[in-house]
Enzyme design. Sequence first.
Site, PDB file in Angstrom:
ATOM      1  N   GLU A  53      91.855  20.252  58.835  1.00 12.70           N
ATOM      2  CA  GLU A  53      92.808  21.284  58.426  1.00 12.70           C
ATOM      3  C   GLU A  53      92.159  22.663  58.420  1.00 12.70           C
ATOM      4  O   GLU A  53      92.773  23.657  58.821  1.00 12.70           O
ATOM      5  CB  GLU A  53      93.359  20.978  57.025  1.00 12.70           C
ATOM      6  CG  GLU A  53      94.096  19.647  56.926  1.00 12.70           C
ATOM      7  CD  GLU A  53      93.198  18.517  56.459  1.00 12.70           C
ATOM      8  OE1 GLU A  53      93.668  17.698  55.653  1.00 12.70           O
ATOM      9  OE2 GLU A  53      92.032  18.442  56.912  1.00 12.70           O
ATOM     10  N   ARG A 192      77.865   0.538  70.559  1.00 14.60           N
ATOM     11  CA  ARG A 192      76.795   0.876  69.617  1.00 14.60           C
ATOM     12  C   ARG A 192      76.889   2.330  69.167  1.00 14.60           C
ATOM     13  O   ARG A 192      76.653   2.653  68.002  1.00 14.60           O
ATOM     14  CB  ARG A 192      75.425   0.639  70.256  1.00 14.60           C
ATOM     15  CG  ARG A 192      75.038  -0.819  70.431  1.00 14.60           C
ATOM     16  CD  ARG A 192      73.650  -0.923  71.054  1.00 14.60           C
ATOM     17  NE  ARG A 192      73.252  -2.308  71.268  1.00 14.60           N
ATOM     18  CZ  ARG A 192      72.086  -2.678  71.791  1.00 14.60           C
ATOM     19  NH1 ARG A 192      71.212  -1.746  72.156  1.00 14.60           N
ATOM     20  NH2 ARG A 192      71.792  -3.959  71.946  1.00 14.60           N
TER      21      ARG A 192
END
Length: 348
Positions: A53, A192
């Site tokens: 935001e 990974r």
Amino acid sequence: MTIDEKYMRRCLRLATNGRGFVSPNPMVGAVVVHNNKIIGEGFHCEYGKAHAEVNAIAGVKDKSLLKESTIYVSLEPCAHYGKTPPCARLIIDNRIPRVVVACLDPYPAVAGRGVKMLQDAGIEVSIGILEQEALELNKEFFTAQTKDRPYIYLKWAQTKDGFIDKARRDGEQPRPTPISNDFSKILVHQKRASVASIMIGTNTAVKDNPSLTTRYWHGKNPVRVVLDRQGRIPRGYALLDGNVETIIFTEKEPSPATGNVTFIQVPFDENLLNTIFSILKSRKIISVLVEGGRELLQSIIDKRLWDEAFIEISDIAFGDGVKAPVISGHTVNELNWGASKHIHLHLL
């Protein structure tokens, strides 16, 4: 597709840019829309840095438009002071009249408080736009909050006759048994790079001397987690090189931490896995990729402590060796890539 769904889908796409960098925080995207036009957007880029935001609002050049705009956020704006100020307060201070949220945040310090803060300030709040997609995006974060353990992925490669390792001879040089093809190795390293940690058992560590890094994919190396009950890993092995943060669980008196290697003493009893996962969660590790060996994988399967499994079945045969784990679950998909079949399962 509705207008709200259109912009929320953009939020979800933006959020994925933080994958592998924001954990243990969730991936979040935000879009500011004025008169059906995006005037600002952003995402949470890195743990400890600005939330989505904040970045979206900062991207709005003409701040006077905010009081006539809608902000779309893929997760409930926070209402507490953590490493950054509360985003709900930022929205209120900028007088944005409408907020659209994909799903609520189960984190105890938020858990509906962000929405309430906005509503108490007279802001219109819509909740549940593309909620299932948002829940899937941050399944690791939500699992850590609701189950008090990391999200557990299982991964192994097996031969077409059902073995994950060949029969080893005494004195044989420690190295991984080749089963996967080069393309499959790239996929594994991609996975990974997206998780917080990677786990193996003692036998895999001793027989393979793996490095457990993301050599074939761009991204952070996951924390290496190793079960070594009796301290069998020889000095000089890659897991003890200190190049990557490593946690070794042992039943012996733990050695002092050296560099990036930490030893944690735990009882290797029937609660071992729950103990380890609880410790990892307390260390803000919210996802674990378990790569072996057979005993560790089967223990997790039998205790139903896993969430997803990725199984590669190659076109080679050993005839003898270490049998693959036995698992059942909901099949998400089966794909054939080259000479290998890849099966993706969810826990039923």
